[in-house]
Structure formats: structure tokens, C-alpha cells
Design an enzyme around this catalytic site. Structure first.
Site, PDB file in Angstrom:
ATOM      1  N   SER A  63     -21.142  -8.215 -22.442  1.00 52.05           N
ATOM      2  CA  SER A  63     -21.176  -9.677 -22.491  1.00 52.05           C
ATOM      3  C   SER A  63     -22.424 -10.251 -21.815  1.00 52.05           C
ATOM      4  O   SER A  63     -23.444  -9.579 -21.677  1.00 52.05           O
ATOM      5  CB  SER A  63     -19.884 -10.252 -21.916  1.00 52.05           C
ATOM      6  OG  SER A  63     -18.828 -10.095 -22.838  1.00 52.05           O
ATOM      7  N   ALA A  64     -22.345 -11.510 -21.384  1.00 52.42           N
ATOM      8  CA  ALA A  64     -23.525 -12.196 -20.847  1.00 52.42           C
ATOM      9  C   ALA A  64     -24.056 -11.522 -19.590  1.00 52.42           C
ATOM     10  O   ALA A  64     -25.254 -11.579 -19.305  1.00 52.42           O
ATOM     11  CB  ALA A  64     -23.198 -13.654 -20.563  1.00 52.42           C
TER      12      ALA A  64
ATOM     13  N   TYR B 273     -17.854 -12.245 -27.145  1.00 49.41           N
ATOM     14  CA  TYR B 273     -18.328 -11.956 -25.798  1.00 49.41           C
ATOM     15  C   TYR B 273     -17.977 -13.127 -24.902  1.00 49.41           C
ATOM     16  O   TYR B 273     -17.523 -14.184 -25.344  1.00 49.41           O
ATOM     17  CB  TYR B 273     -19.838 -11.683 -25.785  1.00 49.41           C
ATOM     18  CG  TYR B 273     -20.698 -12.930 -25.789  1.00 49.41           C
ATOM     19  CD1 TYR B 273     -21.204 -13.465 -24.600  1.00 49.41           C
ATOM     20  CD2 TYR B 273     -21.000 -13.592 -26.979  1.00 49.41           C
ATOM     21  CE1 TYR B 273     -21.984 -14.617 -24.614  1.00 49.41           C
ATOM     22  CE2 TYR B 273     -21.779 -14.734 -26.990  1.00 49.41           C
ATOM     23  CZ  TYR B 273     -22.266 -15.257 -25.806  1.00 49.41           C
ATOM     24  OH  TYR B 273     -23.025 -16.397 -25.801  1.00 49.41           O
ATOM     25  N   CYS B 274     -18.182 -12.946 -23.612  1.00 51.31           N
ATOM     26  CA  CYS B 274     -17.954 -14.010 -22.636  1.00 51.31           C
ATOM     27  C   CYS B 274     -18.895 -13.755 -21.469  1.00 51.31           C
ATOM     28  O   CYS B 274     -20.063 -13.425 -21.689  1.00 51.31           O
ATOM     29  CB  CYS B 274     -16.480 -14.047 -22.200  1.00 51.31           C
ATOM     30  SG  CYS B 274     -15.864 -12.471 -21.585  1.00 51.31           S
ATOM     31  N   GLY B 275     -18.415 -13.866 -20.247  1.00 53.54           N
ATOM     32  CA  GLY B 275     -19.265 -13.555 -19.099  1.00 53.54           C
ATOM     33  C   GLY B 275     -19.252 -12.087 -18.748  1.00 53.54           C
ATOM     34  O   GLY B 275     -20.296 -11.461 -18.571  1.00 53.54           O
TER      35      GLY B 275
END
Length: 276
Positions: A262-263, A235-237
Site C-alpha cells: 500500500s501507500a 490499497y490503503c495506508g
């Protein structure tokens, strides 16, 4: 992972130049994106792109509508994305190459989504547009003849928000963002999902923007101690940099899952925290 396997994911600049001369039906997609402003870089495309390349907007073409609870860049609807793919002139057997700026994760979002949708043989241009040895074309291109692609969702695995904690508990949740975004005491935008491990995707490329050799990539991931055969989740932003992490793992023969929300999805629910 053999060189033949690597070439199923990546194509070098000189190879692509020869490939396009022999396979003019190839669809080339330019997925350039401005960071940290976080918007499509159509101006850069118009100023110079690979001959015949079509511009792709990460938000308009590679994401669905955000409700504020499902993340900033959720998956587009199947029918909607099928229409988009057809407008790019893609059919059942059309070869596709995607590229962007060196080290940019944006093209990997296109690779991931097209592969998830059932497009076979999508490859990334190693080194991005900066490595292209030929002349660049300026301005827009004519719309191609519409393709006949039929979407088959599920070509790559995803992780739903409810399953994220189980990946974290097993040490299989990878955060693809830079370390400063993963954990920084004075950055109000920093923070990660509890139990995640920071594996910045930018570290997988050399200074010129080419993907590191397989042996160096394997050493990097081996240091994480991920068991053989495990399927980590990335995951990331907003699900863009993480798509590049999934791509790099796929180059190594590791089947990784993308947490699309993601986030931005995780933090939309106040009961789910991000820690620093």
C-alpha cells in the site's frame, strides 16, 4: 450474488450464537484495533469478548517484519504464519469466524490472510462485537490444542509494487481510505498513488456497522464503471482497510487483488510520488 454466497463470507450475530452451540470446534478470533492510534486493542478484548475468542494482534500476528522499504505491514513468512495459524487451533477443516469493532477493517486483514494461506470457510461477524446478543467473556482464554494446518499460499491474489501503475492506468486501482486521506491540501499525511480512485470502504456499512445489502453495494461499484470481469486492485495506508475492500468485492463475486504494501511501501521510494 445469492444469499447463500453472501453467507459464505458473513455470519450474523444470532446465527453465530446458534452455530457455536452446534459447532464448538469453531475458532473465533478477536481482531480489535485502536484507530487513529493504530495499535492492537488488547484492553478491549480483556474487558469483554465472545466466549472462547482468541485475541489477534494485527502487527504481531498478521504482518511480517518491515524493512522500511516493503511497507509497514508486509506479508508474514509462510512458515511463520503457518505456526501462528496452528497455535490458534486451526486444522484443515476448522471453521473460523473473525470479528472486531463495528466497521473496523482489522478483522478483514485476518480474513484475507487466512484465505490467502489456504484456510477454507473464514467468515466475518456482521456488525462486529457490538452486535453480539449473548454475554461476553472477560480475561484471557486457555490456549487451544495446536492445529495441523498446512499453509498453501496464494489463495487470494496480490499486486506487487511494479504492477501498480498498470492498474492505475486502467482505472482499476482503488484507494480504500477516507477522502481526507486520499486528498487534503493541508494534511501532510494525505496523498494517493497517481491514477488511483477513492472508494472509501467505510461507506459500505450502515450506522450500526452492518454491511449494506448487495444491491446497494453493486450500485456503488457500478458507478465506478469497472468493466465486468475485471480484477481491480485495492490499497490503503498499510494494507488493512484495503483488505476490507477486497472482502466487500468478494461478497459481490468480484475477485480483487490486494496491494499489501500500500501507500507505506509506495512512498518509501522517493522516485514514487503521492499526489493530492
Amino acid at each position: 450474488m445469492s444469499e447463500a454466497d453472501r453467507s459464505a463470507h458473513l455470519i450474523g450475530p444470532a446465527e453465530l450464537q446458534s452455530w457455536l452451540a452446534d459447532r464448538p470446534e469453531t475458532v473465533v478470533l478477536d481482531v480489535r484495533h485502536v484507530m487513529p492510534a493504530d495499535h492492537a486493542d488488547r484492553d478491549a478484548y480483556l474487558a469483554g469478548h465472545l466466549p472462547g475468542a482468541q485475541f489477534v494482534d494485527v502487527d504481531a500476528d498478521l504482518a511480517g517484519a518491515s524493512t522500511g522499504r516493503n511497507g509497514k505491514r508486509p506479508l508474514p513468512g509462510a512458515a511463520e504464519f503457518e505456526k501462528t495459524v496452528r497455535q490458534w487451533g486451526i486444522g484443515a477443516d476448522t471453521p473460523v469466524v473473525v470479528y472486531g469493532a463495528p466497521r473496523s477493517p482489522a478483522p478483514a486483514r485476518a480474513w484475507w490472510l487466512l484465505t490467502w494461506a489456504g484456510v477454507a470457510g473464514v467468515r466475518l461477524l456482521d456488525g462486529g462485537v457490538a452486535a453480539w446478543p449473548g454475554e461476553l467473556q472477560t480475561g484471557p482464554v486457555d490456549a487451544p490444542v495446536e492445529g495441523d494446518f498446512v499453509i498453501r499460499p496464494g489463495g487470494l491474489p496480490v499486486v506487487e509494487v511494479g504492477d501498480v501503475p498498470s492498474f492505475a492506468e486502467r482505472g482499476l486501482l482503488l484507494d480504500a481510505r477516507p477522502a481526507a486521506k486520499f486528498s487534503h491540501p493541508t494534511d501532510p499525511g494525505a496523498g494517493h498513488i497517481p491514477g488511483a480512485r477513492n472508494v472509501p470502504v467505510a461507506e459500505f456499512f450502515d450506522a450500526a456497522g452492518f454491511l449494506l445489502p448487495d444491491d446497494q453495494l453493486r450500485e456503488h461499484f457500478a458507478a465506478l464503471g469497472i468493466p465486468a470481469g475485471a480484477e481491480p486492485a485495492a490499497y490503503c495506508g498499510t494494507g488493512v482497510a484495503a483488505a476490507l475492500e477486497v472482502f466487500v468485492l468478494s461478497v459481490l463475486g468480484v475477485r480483487a487483488r490486494l496491494y499489501v504494501g500500500s501507500a507505506s511501501e509506495w512512498s518509501a521510494d522517493p522516485s514514487r510520488v503521492l499526489v493530492r
